[in-house]
Design a protein around this motif. Sequence first.
Motif, mmCIF file in Angstrom:
data_model
loop_
_atom_site.group_PDB
_atom_site.id
_atom_site.type_symbol
_atom_site.label_atom_id
_atom_site.label_comp_id
_atom_site.label_asym_id
_atom_site.label_seq_id
_atom_site.Cartn_x
_atom_site.Cartn_y
_atom_site.Cartn_z
ATOM 1 N N ARG A 322 0.838 -1.200 0.000
ATOM 2 C CA ARG A 322 0.000 0.000 0.000
ATOM 3 C C ARG A 322 0.876 1.254 0.000
ATOM 4 O O ARG A 322 0.619 2.213 -0.727
ATOM 5 C CB ARG A 322 -0.918 -0.014 1.219
ATOM 6 N N GLU A 323 1.929 1.203 0.825
ATOM 7 C CA GLU A 323 2.844 2.347 0.910
ATOM 8 C C GLU A 323 3.504 2.602 -0.457
ATOM 9 O O GLU A 323 3.633 3.744 -0.888
ATOM 10 C CB GLU A 323 3.905 2.040 1.968
ATOM 11 N N ILE A 326 0.999 4.181 -2.689
ATOM 12 C CA ILE A 326 0.801 5.605 -2.367
ATOM 13 C C ILE A 326 1.919 6.437 -2.995
ATOM 14 O O ILE A 326 1.676 7.468 -3.631
ATOM 15 C CB ILE A 326 0.746 5.826 -0.829
ATOM 16 N N PRO A 421 -9.740 0.943 -1.090
ATOM 17 C CA PRO A 421 -10.029 0.850 0.347
ATOM 18 C C PRO A 421 -9.891 -0.589 0.831
ATOM 19 O O PRO A 421 -10.251 -1.517 0.100
ATOM 20 C CB PRO A 421 -11.476 1.325 0.441
ATOM 21 N N ASN B 51 -8.523 6.928 -12.035
ATOM 22 C CA ASN B 51 -7.184 6.321 -12.197
ATOM 23 C C ASN B 51 -6.674 6.491 -13.627
ATOM 24 O O ASN B 51 -5.476 6.677 -13.838
ATOM 25 C CB ASN B 51 -7.221 4.839 -11.822
ATOM 26 N N PHE B 91 -7.943 10.524 -1.724
ATOM 27 C CA PHE B 91 -8.537 9.180 -1.697
ATOM 28 C C PHE B 91 -9.568 9.055 -0.579
ATOM 29 O O PHE B 91 -9.499 9.758 0.435
ATOM 30 C CB PHE B 91 -7.440 8.133 -1.453
ATOM 31 N N GLN B 92 -10.455 8.095 -0.764
ATOM 32 C CA GLN B 92 -11.468 7.811 0.261
ATOM 33 C C GLN B 92 -10.813 7.439 1.593
ATOM 34 O O GLN B 92 -11.255 7.851 2.658
ATOM 35 C CB GLN B 92 -12.347 6.652 -0.238
ATOM 36 N N THR B 93 -9.746 6.644 1.501
ATOM 37 C CA THR B 93 -9.094 6.175 2.738
ATOM 38 C C THR B 93 -7.836 6.991 3.045
ATOM 39 O O THR B 93 -6.937 6.521 3.719
ATOM 40 C CB THR B 93 -8.727 4.695 2.615
ATOM 41 N N ASN B 95 -5.025 7.463 2.410
ATOM 42 C CA ASN B 95 -3.735 6.926 1.915
ATOM 43 C C ASN B 95 -2.541 7.765 2.364
ATOM 44 O O ASN B 95 -1.684 8.156 1.569
ATOM 45 C CB ASN B 95 -3.750 6.789 0.395
ATOM 46 N N LEU B 96 -2.485 7.995 3.669
ATOM 47 C CA LEU B 96 -1.300 8.678 4.215
ATOM 48 C C LEU B 96 -0.255 7.622 4.577
ATOM 49 O O LEU B 96 -0.601 6.486 4.886
ATOM 50 C CB LEU B 96 -1.693 9.474 5.470
ATOM 51 N N LEU B 97 0.998 8.023 4.555
ATOM 52 C CA LEU B 97 2.081 7.107 4.944
ATOM 53 C C LEU B 97 2.175 7.128 6.460
ATOM 54 O O LEU B 97 2.436 8.169 7.070
ATOM 55 C CB LEU B 97 3.398 7.549 4.293
ATOM 56 N N ARG B 153 -1.657 17.585 0.928
ATOM 57 C CA ARG B 153 -0.704 16.890 0.070
ATOM 58 C C ARG B 153 -1.124 16.991 -1.404
ATOM 59 O O ARG B 153 -0.293 17.131 -2.294
ATOM 60 C CB ARG B 153 -0.636 15.416 0.489
#
Lengths: 423, 220
Positions: A322-323, A326, A421, B51, B91-93, B95-97, B153
Amino acid sequence: MNILKIVFRNLKHRKLSSILTVISIMTGVALVISIMLIKQETEDAFNQTATGYEIIVGPKGSPLQLTLSTVYQIGNPIQNMPLSTYELLKNDKRVKLAIPYVLGDNFKNFRIVGTVPEIFTEFEYKKGLNYKFSEGTIFSQDLEAVIGSETSDRTGLKTGDYFMGSHGIESYEGSESHDEYKFKVAGVLEKTYTPVDRVIFVPMNAVWKIHSHEADLRKAETDSSVHIHKDEISDDYEKTITAVLLKLKSPVYFDLLRRQINDNKYEGINAQAILPVFEIKQLFDIIGNINSILMIISYLVIFTGAISIFVSIYNSINERKREIAILRSLGAKRSYIFRTIILEGFFISLTGALAGIFTSHFLIYIFRNKISDLTGIQISGVAYNAEELIILSGTVLLGILVSLLPAMKAYRTDVAENLSPLS
Amino acid sequence: MELKIQDLKKSFVNSGKEEFKIIDIKEFELDPGEQIAIKGESGSGKSTFLNLLSGIIRADSGQIFINGTDIAGLSEAKTDRFRAANIGYIFQTFNLLQGYTALENVMIGMMFAGKPDKITAENALSTVGLSGKMNNRPNELSVGEQQRVSVARAIVNSPVLLLADEPTANLDSKNSGLIIDLIREICSDKKISLITVTHDPMLLDHFDTVINFSEINISG
């Protein structure tokens, strides 16, 4: 932020795994380098030391035992031989220098060697090098001694100090000391980085006097009429020596003299003549095989470390998909992700290899006295070796190689799929 | 920014090895600075559409012109670079690191556009109201704050196009309203074109232009 920060953050995030992997690489590299350094420094020191001794004449028996006990002060001397052996050789026209050795006693495990003053004035322990005094001078009386630099450092003996020898070449609990004979330190030798640094030289006469006195005492236990000599050697005491070091006037006499003695054709001498350099070469040929096995084991430890780099990084890729996705969505190229993983392998292996090199030198430095006790030679652990650079580069290359597969896996990570998700 | 799409097609192969078409858009345009919401059922291909617009996935055929550049025709490496510099993605979630602070998350977003600058990153976080929480990691922030970080971001590189995929789906109604208003306000100020996809009716109320995805995507 830059790629290195991201790499180090990744390694930090998997702290335990990263540390364990570094330790496994470090262990392998430390083993390889320790074995290599000890082997090389020992071999160099043995060879250099042996070159100072052209021929050794000693009692018949194991040539290696004669070499080790005479040159390196390791193990027991074979037996004794008559003083006449030395006298005959000394007067042989082909002989430039003959130095007798009488072994038998020690002071705190530092061997006492009876010899003649010429060892300090004429004997070259390495080409062009005579023993030099850091303090004091050559012994001039029977109960005076000249000590090696390490003997001085480790026993605390200095010029003018007194000590008593003990019977035998090693001290043990309850070993007999020669209470009635106290040696006075006449001089301390400069460091030579040879086994002589751990020796105590005394006049031959002193060794005979002490042992003659002991023989008298033993006889007196059963025969009260025996006269006990203290300051002179008993008439019926046979003066013996353990070896003679020879330097010849010309190399052409080497084979001739050696054959003459070894074939029992030298009148009045029943002994063997050996070349220490040859004996040491044979010894290292045997040790070399054992050394190769140890090196193979050590390389396997490094390889195991490399496998653990692979496992650690490969497993982490699944957790980091996932990372990675991202980062890719933010504009990171596939090649950037690939480089990140390769750099992780690079830094783990580099850190492990550097830590291994440091550890091996540190351990050798810490145990240098123990190594000196076991081998009779001194290893500093400070000197670096060009081969260490090869091992360092090889380990890092291995680290990079095993990172290739995980890096490819990361490279192929599907971005869209891994950004979805979590269900 | 002008967005123009022509004959865009994308198909997937399912586990039964059957190909099914998910995107088939004949023509679509977005004017500079325009803000639209696209609604549609789950699985209708809205996220796939975003996308494709961002170049995260490649179209089977067709063109996507963003300010005259057909990103569907760029190499993957050039697409990555283009995305970093020109497109923001929320993003919906979020998506942070997770291992990085809010500030670092924003700065990583800048890194790939080739212009990492701490002050600009701090300003972006201040714009979304997080000036006091720059050094907090995502797990030390509320979900609303996490989405604000992802907004910071997305806008920090001053993109020409901002894509938001169900940006409020994980937020409560109060935070949803605040976040969407924040996104719209920033896009208006910076003249960033905005495409939001959602099936949340409450979110759609905030937009003047709402397009039903099935009207532009004829694959279904």
